[in-house]
Design an enzyme around this catalytic site. Structure first.
Site, PDB file in Angstrom:
ATOM      1  N   PRO A   1       0.843  -1.200   0.000  1.00 26.99           N
ATOM      2  CA  PRO A   1       0.000   0.000   0.000  1.00 26.99           C
ATOM      3  C   PRO A   1       0.874   1.243   0.000  1.00 26.99           C
ATOM      4  O   PRO A   1       1.820   1.355   0.779  1.00 26.99           O
ATOM      5  CB  PRO A   1      -0.780  -0.123   1.321  1.00 26.99           C
ATOM      6  CG  PRO A   1      -0.705  -1.566   1.677  1.00 26.99           C
ATOM      7  CD  PRO A   1       0.627  -2.042   1.178  1.00 26.99           C
ATOM      8  N   CYS A   2       0.586   2.178  -0.894  1.00 25.62           N
ATOM      9  CA  CYS A   2       1.422   3.375  -1.009  1.00 25.62           C
ATOM     10  C   CYS A   2       0.673   4.650  -0.621  1.00 25.62           C
ATOM     11  O   CYS A   2       1.204   5.746  -0.766  1.00 25.62           O
ATOM     12  CB  CYS A   2       1.952   3.520  -2.437  1.00 25.62           C
ATOM     13  SG  CYS A   2       3.204   2.280  -2.847  1.00 25.62           S
ATOM     14  N   GLN A   3      -0.561   4.538  -0.117  1.00 23.52           N
ATOM     15  CA  GLN A   3      -1.331   5.729   0.221  1.00 23.52           C
ATOM     16  C   GLN A   3      -0.637   6.631   1.242  1.00 23.52           C
ATOM     17  O   GLN A   3      -0.670   7.853   1.107  1.00 23.52           O
ATOM     18  CB  GLN A   3      -2.713   5.330   0.755  1.00 23.52           C
ATOM     19  CG  GLN A   3      -3.600   4.680  -0.282  1.00 23.52           C
ATOM     20  CD  GLN A   3      -3.432   3.172  -0.321  1.00 23.52           C
ATOM     21  OE1 GLN A   3      -2.390   2.652   0.041  1.00 23.52           O
ATOM     22  NE2 GLN A   3      -4.455   2.478  -0.777  1.00 23.52           N
TER      23      GLN A   3
ATOM     24  N   PHE B   1       2.464   7.095   1.687  1.00 29.77           N
ATOM     25  CA  PHE B   1       3.842   7.413   1.334  1.00 29.77           C
ATOM     26  C   PHE B   1       4.060   8.918   1.210  1.00 29.77           C
ATOM     27  O   PHE B   1       3.255   9.645   0.678  1.00 29.77           O
ATOM     28  CB  PHE B   1       4.194   6.736   0.017  1.00 29.77           C
ATOM     29  CG  PHE B   1       5.661   6.784  -0.278  1.00 29.77           C
ATOM     30  CD1 PHE B   1       6.186   7.770  -1.079  1.00 29.77           C
ATOM     31  CD2 PHE B   1       6.511   5.845   0.265  1.00 29.77           C
ATOM     32  CE1 PHE B   1       7.536   7.820  -1.349  1.00 29.77           C
ATOM     33  CE2 PHE B   1       7.862   5.881  -0.005  1.00 29.77           C
ATOM     34  CZ  PHE B   1       8.370   6.871  -0.807  1.00 29.77           C
TER      35      PHE B   1
END
Length: 402
Positions: free
Chosen positions: A93-95, A97
Protein backbone atom coordinates in the site's frame (compact mmCIF):
# COMPACT_ATOMS: atom_id res chain seq x y z
CA UNK A 1 25.05 -1.28 -1.99
CA UNK A 2 27.32 -2.38 0.84
CA UNK A 3 25.19 -5.46 1.29
CA UNK A 4 25.70 -6.41 -2.37
CA UNK A 5 29.47 -5.94 -2.20
CA UNK A 6 29.60 -7.99 0.99
CA UNK A 7 27.90 -10.83 -0.86
CA UNK A 8 29.58 -10.38 -4.25
CA UNK A 9 29.70 -14.16 -4.73
CA UNK A 10 26.03 -14.81 -3.98
CA UNK A 11 24.98 -15.81 -7.51
CA UNK A 12 25.57 -19.54 -7.12
CA UNK A 13 22.47 -20.95 -8.77
CA UNK A 14 20.96 -18.98 -11.64
CA UNK A 15 18.52 -21.84 -12.27
CA UNK A 16 16.79 -20.98 -8.99
CA UNK A 17 13.12 -20.05 -9.53
CA UNK A 18 12.10 -19.41 -5.90
CA UNK A 19 9.85 -16.45 -5.12
CA UNK A 20 9.27 -14.56 -1.86
CA UNK A 21 5.80 -13.04 -1.88
CA UNK A 22 4.99 -10.00 0.28
CA UNK A 23 1.54 -8.48 0.85
CA UNK A 24 0.28 -11.74 -0.68
CA UNK A 25 -3.45 -11.41 0.05
CA UNK A 26 -5.39 -14.33 -1.45
CA UNK A 27 -2.39 -15.14 -3.68
CA UNK A 28 -3.75 -14.15 -7.10
CA UNK A 29 -0.34 -12.84 -8.16
CA UNK A 30 1.35 -15.92 -6.75
CA UNK A 31 -0.93 -18.43 -8.50
CA UNK A 32 -0.20 -16.70 -11.81
CA UNK A 33 3.54 -16.73 -11.21
CA UNK A 34 3.38 -20.43 -10.36
CA UNK A 35 1.43 -21.12 -13.58
CA UNK A 36 4.26 -19.38 -15.42
CA UNK A 37 6.78 -21.78 -13.89
CA UNK A 38 7.97 -20.13 -10.68
CA UNK A 39 7.92 -21.50 -7.14
CA UNK A 40 6.39 -19.51 -4.28
CA UNK A 41 8.71 -20.30 -1.38
CA UNK A 42 6.75 -18.26 1.17
CA UNK A 43 3.90 -15.77 1.40
CA UNK A 44 3.37 -12.91 3.84
CA UNK A 45 0.40 -10.81 4.93
CA UNK A 46 -0.89 -8.85 7.90
CA UNK A 47 -4.56 -9.76 7.34
CA UNK A 48 -5.53 -12.82 9.41
CA UNK A 49 -8.10 -14.00 6.83
CA UNK A 50 -5.51 -13.86 4.06
CA UNK A 51 -3.00 -15.77 6.18
CA UNK A 52 -5.58 -18.48 6.85
CA UNK A 53 -6.50 -18.62 3.16
CA UNK A 54 -2.85 -19.19 2.22
CA UNK A 55 -2.47 -21.86 4.88
CA UNK A 56 -5.71 -23.57 3.81
CA UNK A 57 -4.23 -23.93 0.33
CA UNK A 58 -1.01 -25.50 1.56
CA UNK A 59 1.37 -22.54 1.37
CA UNK A 60 4.06 -21.58 3.85
CA UNK A 61 3.10 -18.20 5.31
CA UNK A 62 4.63 -15.63 7.60
CA UNK A 63 1.84 -13.59 9.18
CA UNK A 64 2.20 -10.24 10.87
CA UNK A 65 3.24 -6.66 10.29
CA UNK A 66 6.00 -6.42 7.67
CA UNK A 67 7.50 -3.50 9.60
CA UNK A 68 8.41 -5.97 12.34
CA UNK A 69 9.80 -8.70 10.09
CA UNK A 70 13.54 -9.28 9.88
CA UNK A 71 14.45 -10.14 6.25
CA UNK A 72 17.04 -12.65 7.48
CA UNK A 73 14.29 -14.49 9.36
CA UNK A 74 12.28 -14.60 6.13
CA UNK A 75 15.28 -16.14 4.36
CA UNK A 76 15.81 -18.63 7.18
CA UNK A 77 12.24 -19.87 6.80
CA UNK A 78 12.83 -20.58 3.10
CA UNK A 79 16.34 -21.99 3.40
CA UNK A 80 17.58 -19.41 0.90
CA UNK A 81 20.67 -17.22 1.14
CA UNK A 82 21.09 -13.56 0.33
CA UNK A 83 21.06 -13.15 -3.46
CA UNK A 84 19.52 -16.57 -4.15
CA UNK A 85 15.78 -15.79 -4.53
CA UNK A 86 14.77 -15.42 -8.16
CA UNK A 87 12.11 -12.82 -7.42
CA UNK A 88 10.36 -10.82 -4.72
CA UNK A 89 6.80 -9.76 -5.53
CA UNK A 90 4.08 -7.77 -3.82
CA UNK A 91 1.69 -4.86 -3.84
CA UNK A 92 2.62 -2.61 -0.90
CA UNK A 93 0.00 0.00 0.00
CA UNK A 94 1.42 3.37 -1.01
CA UNK A 95 -1.33 5.73 0.22
CA UNK A 96 0.61 6.96 3.26
CA UNK A 97 3.84 7.41 1.33
CA UNK A 98 5.50 10.82 1.62
CA UNK A 99 8.94 12.37 1.55
CA UNK A 100 8.84 12.12 5.32
CA UNK A 101 9.06 8.36 4.84
CA UNK A 102 11.83 8.79 2.30
CA UNK A 103 13.81 11.00 4.64
CA UNK A 104 13.76 8.32 7.35
CA UNK A 105 15.64 5.96 5.04
CA UNK A 106 14.81 2.58 3.56
CA UNK A 107 15.87 0.64 6.65
CA UNK A 108 13.75 2.63 9.09
CA UNK A 109 10.71 0.58 10.21
CA UNK A 110 8.71 3.78 10.76
CA UNK A 111 8.65 4.47 7.03
CA UNK A 112 5.74 3.58 4.76
CA UNK A 113 4.98 -0.01 3.89
CA UNK A 114 6.49 0.64 0.47
CA UNK A 115 9.76 1.42 2.20
CA UNK A 116 9.60 -1.96 3.91
CA UNK A 117 9.18 -3.60 0.50
CA UNK A 118 12.36 -1.75 -0.48
CA UNK A 119 14.03 -2.82 2.77
CA UNK A 120 13.42 -6.48 1.95
CA UNK A 121 14.81 -6.10 -1.58
CA UNK A 122 17.83 -4.17 -0.30
CA UNK A 123 18.76 -6.97 2.11
CA UNK A 124 17.68 -10.08 0.17
CA UNK A 125 18.90 -8.88 -3.27
CA UNK A 126 16.63 -11.01 -5.51
CA UNK A 127 17.52 -11.28 -9.17
CA UNK A 128 14.18 -9.64 -10.07
CA UNK A 129 11.28 -7.96 -8.33
CA UNK A 130 7.67 -7.30 -9.35
CA UNK A 131 5.64 -4.58 -7.68
CA UNK A 132 1.99 -3.99 -8.57
CA UNK A 133 -0.32 -1.24 -7.40
CA UNK A 134 -3.19 1.07 -8.32
CA UNK A 135 -2.59 3.01 -11.52
CA UNK A 136 -3.04 6.30 -9.62
CA UNK A 137 0.41 5.83 -8.14
CA UNK A 138 1.86 7.22 -11.38
CA UNK A 139 0.32 10.63 -10.81
CA UNK A 140 -0.25 10.74 -7.05
CA UNK A 141 1.47 13.89 -5.70
CA UNK A 142 3.63 13.89 -2.62
CA UNK A 143 1.59 15.68 0.01
CA UNK A 144 4.30 16.35 2.53
CA UNK A 145 7.78 17.76 2.33
CA UNK A 146 9.79 18.78 5.39
CA UNK A 147 10.46 22.51 5.49
CA UNK A 148 14.17 21.76 5.74
CA UNK A 149 14.04 20.18 2.26
CA UNK A 150 12.10 22.97 0.55
CA UNK A 151 13.58 25.76 -1.53
CA UNK A 152 12.38 28.96 0.17
CA UNK A 153 13.20 30.92 -3.00
CA UNK A 154 10.83 28.80 -5.11
CA UNK A 155 7.22 29.26 -3.97
CA UNK A 156 6.02 27.18 -6.93
CA UNK A 157 8.27 24.27 -6.12
CA UNK A 158 6.86 20.98 -7.37
CA UNK A 159 6.95 18.20 -4.82
CA UNK A 160 6.92 15.48 -7.47
CA UNK A 161 4.95 12.24 -7.44
CA UNK A 162 5.03 9.03 -5.45
CA UNK A 163 6.36 7.29 -8.55
CA UNK A 164 9.30 9.71 -8.71
CA UNK A 165 10.36 8.62 -5.24
CA UNK A 166 9.76 4.93 -5.95
CA UNK A 167 12.00 5.00 -9.01
CA UNK A 168 14.65 7.00 -7.17
CA UNK A 169 14.77 4.45 -4.36
CA UNK A 170 15.19 1.51 -6.73
CA UNK A 171 17.83 3.47 -8.61
CA UNK A 172 19.77 3.78 -5.35
CA UNK A 173 19.74 0.00 -5.12
CA UNK A 174 21.02 -0.16 -8.71
CA UNK A 175 18.04 -2.09 -10.02
CA UNK A 176 17.12 -1.51 -13.64
CA UNK A 177 13.37 -0.88 -13.87
CA UNK A 178 10.53 -0.81 -16.37
CA UNK A 179 6.96 0.18 -15.53
CA UNK A 180 3.54 0.92 -16.95
CA UNK A 181 -0.20 0.33 -16.62
CA UNK A 182 -1.48 -3.03 -17.82
CA UNK A 183 -5.12 -3.95 -18.46
CA UNK A 184 -5.95 -7.52 -17.43
CA UNK A 185 -8.38 -7.96 -20.34
CA UNK A 186 -5.37 -7.95 -22.71
CA UNK A 187 -4.03 -11.10 -21.03
CA UNK A 188 -7.04 -13.40 -21.27
CA UNK A 189 -8.81 -12.18 -18.12
CA UNK A 190 -12.60 -11.71 -18.54
CA UNK A 191 -12.39 -8.31 -16.88
CA UNK A 192 -11.29 -4.74 -17.52
CA UNK A 193 -8.80 -4.06 -14.73
CA UNK A 194 -5.92 -1.60 -14.98
CA UNK A 195 -2.98 -2.01 -12.63
CA UNK A 196 0.40 -0.35 -12.33
CA UNK A 197 3.25 -2.86 -12.72
CA UNK A 198 6.93 -2.23 -12.02
CA UNK A 199 9.56 -4.87 -12.82
CA UNK A 200 13.16 -4.61 -11.66
CA UNK A 201 16.38 -6.41 -12.52
CA UNK A 202 19.37 -6.58 -10.18
CA UNK A 203 21.73 -7.57 -13.00
CA UNK A 204 20.50 -4.97 -15.54
CA UNK A 205 18.93 -7.61 -17.76
CA UNK A 206 16.68 -6.50 -20.64
CA UNK A 207 13.36 -6.65 -18.78
CA UNK A 208 10.08 -5.64 -20.40
CA UNK A 209 6.37 -5.50 -19.59
CA UNK A 210 4.44 -8.51 -20.93
CA UNK A 211 3.18 -8.18 -24.49
CA UNK A 212 -0.65 -8.47 -24.79
CA UNK A 213 -1.93 -11.91 -25.72
CA UNK A 214 -5.63 -11.09 -26.24
CA UNK A 215 -7.30 -8.41 -28.36
CA UNK A 216 -10.72 -6.86 -28.88
CA UNK A 217 -10.48 -7.80 -32.56
CA UNK A 218 -8.73 -10.93 -33.74
CA UNK A 219 -9.39 -13.45 -36.49
CA UNK A 220 -8.83 -16.31 -34.01
CA UNK A 221 -11.50 -16.59 -31.30
CA UNK A 222 -8.90 -17.99 -28.92
CA UNK A 223 -7.06 -14.67 -28.88
CA UNK A 224 -10.05 -12.39 -28.47
CA UNK A 225 -11.02 -10.75 -25.17
CA UNK A 226 -12.72 -13.17 -22.80
CA UNK A 227 -16.26 -12.42 -21.62
CA UNK A 228 -18.34 -12.88 -18.49
CA UNK A 229 -20.17 -15.72 -20.24
CA UNK A 230 -16.95 -17.66 -20.72
CA UNK A 231 -16.25 -17.43 -16.99
CA UNK A 232 -19.55 -17.94 -15.15
CA UNK A 233 -22.38 -19.04 -17.48
CA UNK A 234 -22.49 -22.51 -15.94
CA UNK A 235 -23.12 -21.03 -12.46
CA UNK A 236 -26.25 -19.08 -13.42
CA UNK A 237 -28.57 -21.19 -11.24
CA UNK A 238 -25.92 -22.51 -8.85
CA UNK A 239 -24.52 -19.39 -7.20
CA UNK A 240 -23.52 -20.91 -3.85
CA UNK A 241 -22.21 -18.47 -1.22
CA UNK A 242 -23.53 -15.02 -2.02
CA UNK A 243 -24.39 -11.70 -0.39
CA UNK A 244 -27.78 -10.08 -1.07
CA UNK A 245 -29.29 -6.84 -2.30
CA UNK A 246 -31.91 -5.10 -0.22
CA UNK A 247 -35.51 -5.57 -1.35
CA UNK A 248 -35.65 -1.95 -2.51
CA UNK A 249 -32.54 -2.27 -4.67
CA UNK A 250 -33.77 -5.55 -6.12
CA UNK A 251 -36.99 -3.87 -7.27
CA UNK A 252 -35.00 -1.23 -9.15
CA UNK A 253 -32.51 -3.76 -10.57
CA UNK A 254 -35.36 -5.80 -12.06
CA UNK A 255 -36.00 -2.83 -14.36
CA UNK A 256 -32.39 -2.73 -15.62
CA UNK A 257 -31.58 -4.74 -18.77
CA UNK A 258 -28.49 -6.88 -19.19
CA UNK A 259 -25.45 -4.61 -19.58
CA UNK A 260 -27.33 -1.57 -18.26
CA UNK A 261 -27.25 0.64 -15.17
CA UNK A 262 -29.23 3.42 -13.48
CA UNK A 263 -29.56 5.36 -16.74
CA UNK A 264 -31.79 2.57 -18.07
CA UNK A 265 -34.37 2.99 -15.31
CA UNK A 266 -37.65 4.77 -16.18
CA UNK A 267 -37.07 8.56 -15.96
CA UNK A 268 -39.58 9.01 -13.15
CA UNK A 269 -37.89 6.27 -11.12
CA UNK A 270 -34.29 7.50 -11.40
CA UNK A 271 -34.44 10.30 -8.75
CA UNK A 272 -35.98 7.90 -6.21
CA UNK A 273 -33.53 5.09 -6.95
CA UNK A 274 -30.47 7.32 -6.87
CA UNK A 275 -31.39 9.35 -3.79
CA UNK A 276 -28.74 11.91 -2.84
CA UNK A 277 -26.42 10.67 -5.59
CA UNK A 278 -28.82 11.90 -8.27
CA UNK A 279 -27.54 15.49 -8.00
CA UNK A 280 -23.87 14.54 -7.62
CA UNK A 281 -21.31 14.72 -10.41
CA UNK A 282 -19.45 11.94 -12.10
CA UNK A 283 -20.63 9.15 -14.35
CA UNK A 284 -21.97 6.98 -11.52
CA UNK A 285 -21.65 3.94 -13.80
CA UNK A 286 -21.67 1.50 -10.87
CA UNK A 287 -25.15 2.44 -9.63
CA UNK A 288 -27.66 -0.33 -10.40
CA UNK A 289 -25.15 -1.94 -12.73
CA UNK A 290 -26.11 -5.26 -14.31
CA UNK A 291 -23.29 -7.06 -16.11
CA UNK A 292 -23.41 -8.23 -19.70
CA UNK A 293 -22.69 -11.87 -20.49
CA UNK A 294 -21.09 -10.94 -23.80
CA UNK A 295 -18.58 -8.35 -22.60
CA UNK A 296 -15.65 -8.49 -20.19
CA UNK A 297 -16.65 -7.66 -16.62
CA UNK A 298 -16.01 -4.23 -15.12
CA UNK A 299 -13.26 -4.19 -12.50
CA UNK A 300 -14.16 -6.57 -9.68
CA UNK A 301 -14.48 -4.52 -6.49
CA UNK A 302 -14.29 -5.53 -2.83
CA UNK A 303 -18.07 -5.72 -2.43
CA UNK A 304 -20.61 -6.42 -5.21
CA UNK A 305 -23.60 -5.08 -3.28
CA UNK A 306 -22.53 -1.51 -2.49
CA UNK A 307 -24.81 1.07 -4.09
CA UNK A 308 -22.08 2.81 -6.09
CA UNK A 309 -20.25 -0.37 -7.19
CA UNK A 310 -22.98 -2.94 -7.82
CA UNK A 311 -22.02 -6.12 -9.63
CA UNK A 312 -25.41 -7.62 -10.46
CA UNK A 313 -25.58 -10.92 -12.33
CA UNK A 314 -26.43 -10.56 -16.06
CA UNK A 315 -29.75 -12.40 -15.85
CA UNK A 316 -30.41 -13.05 -12.16
CA UNK A 317 -31.33 -10.28 -9.74
CA UNK A 318 -28.55 -10.94 -7.26
CA UNK A 319 -24.93 -9.92 -6.76
CA UNK A 320 -22.22 -12.06 -8.28
CA UNK A 321 -21.49 -14.93 -5.91
CA UNK A 322 -18.17 -15.59 -4.22
CA UNK A 323 -17.44 -18.35 -6.70
CA UNK A 324 -18.37 -16.15 -9.68
CA UNK A 325 -16.12 -13.43 -8.30
CA UNK A 326 -13.29 -15.92 -8.07
CA UNK A 327 -13.95 -17.17 -11.61
CA UNK A 328 -13.69 -13.64 -13.06
CA UNK A 329 -10.38 -13.22 -11.22
CA UNK A 330 -9.45 -16.69 -12.57
CA UNK A 331 -8.92 -18.46 -9.25
CA UNK A 332 -9.20 -22.25 -9.60
CA UNK A 333 -12.50 -23.68 -8.34
CA UNK A 334 -10.46 -25.72 -5.87
CA UNK A 335 -9.00 -22.59 -4.21
CA UNK A 336 -10.18 -22.24 -0.60
CA UNK A 337 -11.10 -18.80 0.77
CA UNK A 338 -11.47 -18.42 4.54
CA UNK A 339 -13.32 -15.93 6.72
CA UNK A 340 -16.73 -14.32 6.41
CA UNK A 341 -18.54 -13.93 3.10
CA UNK A 342 -17.60 -10.25 2.95
CA UNK A 343 -13.99 -11.10 3.77
CA UNK A 344 -13.93 -13.54 0.85
CA UNK A 345 -15.27 -10.89 -1.53
CA UNK A 346 -12.62 -8.47 -0.25
CA UNK A 347 -9.78 -10.97 -0.67
CA UNK A 348 -10.86 -11.79 -4.22
CA UNK A 349 -11.54 -8.16 -5.16
CA UNK A 350 -8.08 -7.07 -4.00
CA UNK A 351 -6.26 -9.84 -5.88
CA UNK A 352 -4.22 -9.56 -9.05
CA UNK A 353 -6.01 -11.40 -11.90
CA UNK A 354 -4.23 -14.67 -12.48
CA UNK A 355 -3.93 -14.37 -16.27
CA UNK A 356 -2.16 -11.05 -15.97
CA UNK A 357 0.10 -12.40 -13.23
CA UNK A 358 0.99 -15.39 -15.38
CA UNK A 359 1.92 -13.09 -18.26
CA UNK A 360 4.17 -11.07 -15.95
CA UNK A 361 5.85 -14.25 -14.76
CA UNK A 362 6.39 -15.49 -18.30
CA UNK A 363 7.89 -12.14 -19.32
CA UNK A 364 10.42 -12.27 -16.48
CA UNK A 365 11.24 -15.92 -17.12
CA UNK A 366 11.79 -15.25 -20.83
CA UNK A 367 14.36 -12.63 -19.88
CA UNK A 368 16.08 -14.99 -17.44
CA UNK A 369 16.17 -17.75 -20.05
CA UNK A 370 17.27 -15.46 -22.87
CA UNK A 371 14.20 -16.49 -24.88
CA UNK A 372 12.32 -13.19 -25.27
CA UNK A 373 13.75 -11.93 -28.53
CA UNK A 374 14.29 -13.23 -32.06
CA UNK A 375 17.46 -11.53 -33.23
CA UNK A 376 17.42 -10.23 -36.81
CA UNK A 377 19.78 -8.14 -38.90
CA UNK A 378 17.02 -5.65 -39.61
CA UNK A 379 13.35 -5.17 -38.84
CA UNK A 380 11.75 -6.01 -42.18
CA UNK A 381 8.84 -4.03 -43.58
CA UNK A 382 9.47 -0.40 -42.77
CA UNK A 383 5.76 0.38 -42.50
CA UNK A 384 3.75 -2.74 -41.59
CA UNK A 385 6.15 -4.35 -39.14
CA UNK A 386 6.98 -1.05 -37.49
CA UNK A 387 3.28 -0.40 -36.92
CA UNK A 388 2.90 -3.76 -35.19
CA UNK A 389 5.98 -3.19 -33.04
CA UNK A 390 4.94 0.33 -32.04
CA UNK A 391 1.37 -0.74 -31.30
CA UNK A 392 2.54 -3.56 -29.04
CA UNK A 393 4.80 -1.19 -27.16
CA UNK A 394 1.78 1.10 -26.62
CA UNK A 395 -0.47 -1.64 -25.28
CA UNK A 396 -1.43 -3.82 -28.18
CA UNK A 397 -4.02 -1.70 -30.02
CA UNK A 398 -2.87 -2.58 -33.53
CA UNK A 399 -5.86 -0.99 -35.19
CA UNK A 400 -5.28 2.46 -33.74
CA UNK A 401 -1.71 2.70 -34.98
CA UNK A 402 -1.16 5.31 -37.66
Amino acid sequence: MGNMKKHADFIKNRDNRDVISLFSGAMGLDIGLEKAGLNIAIGQDFDVSCVKTMQANGHQVLGGDIREIDPQYLLDLTGLLVGEPFLICGGPPCQPFSTAGKRLGINDPRGSLFMDFIRMIDYIRPRFFVMENVKGIMSAPLKHMPMSERDENDPNQKLGTVLDVILAEFNKLEYKTVYGVLDAVNYGVPQFRERFVLIGSRDSEEIFLPIPTHFQMHQNKEYQWQTVRSAIADLEFDEGECTVFSEERMQFLKMVPEGGNWRDLPPNVIPVAMGGAYESGGGKVGFYRRLSYDQPSPTVVTSPAQKATMMCHPTQTRPLSVREYARIQQFPDSWIFTGTTMSKYRQIGNAVPIGMAEAIGKAVLSVADGAALVETKRFRGTNVHSRIRDALEMGGNLYAAK
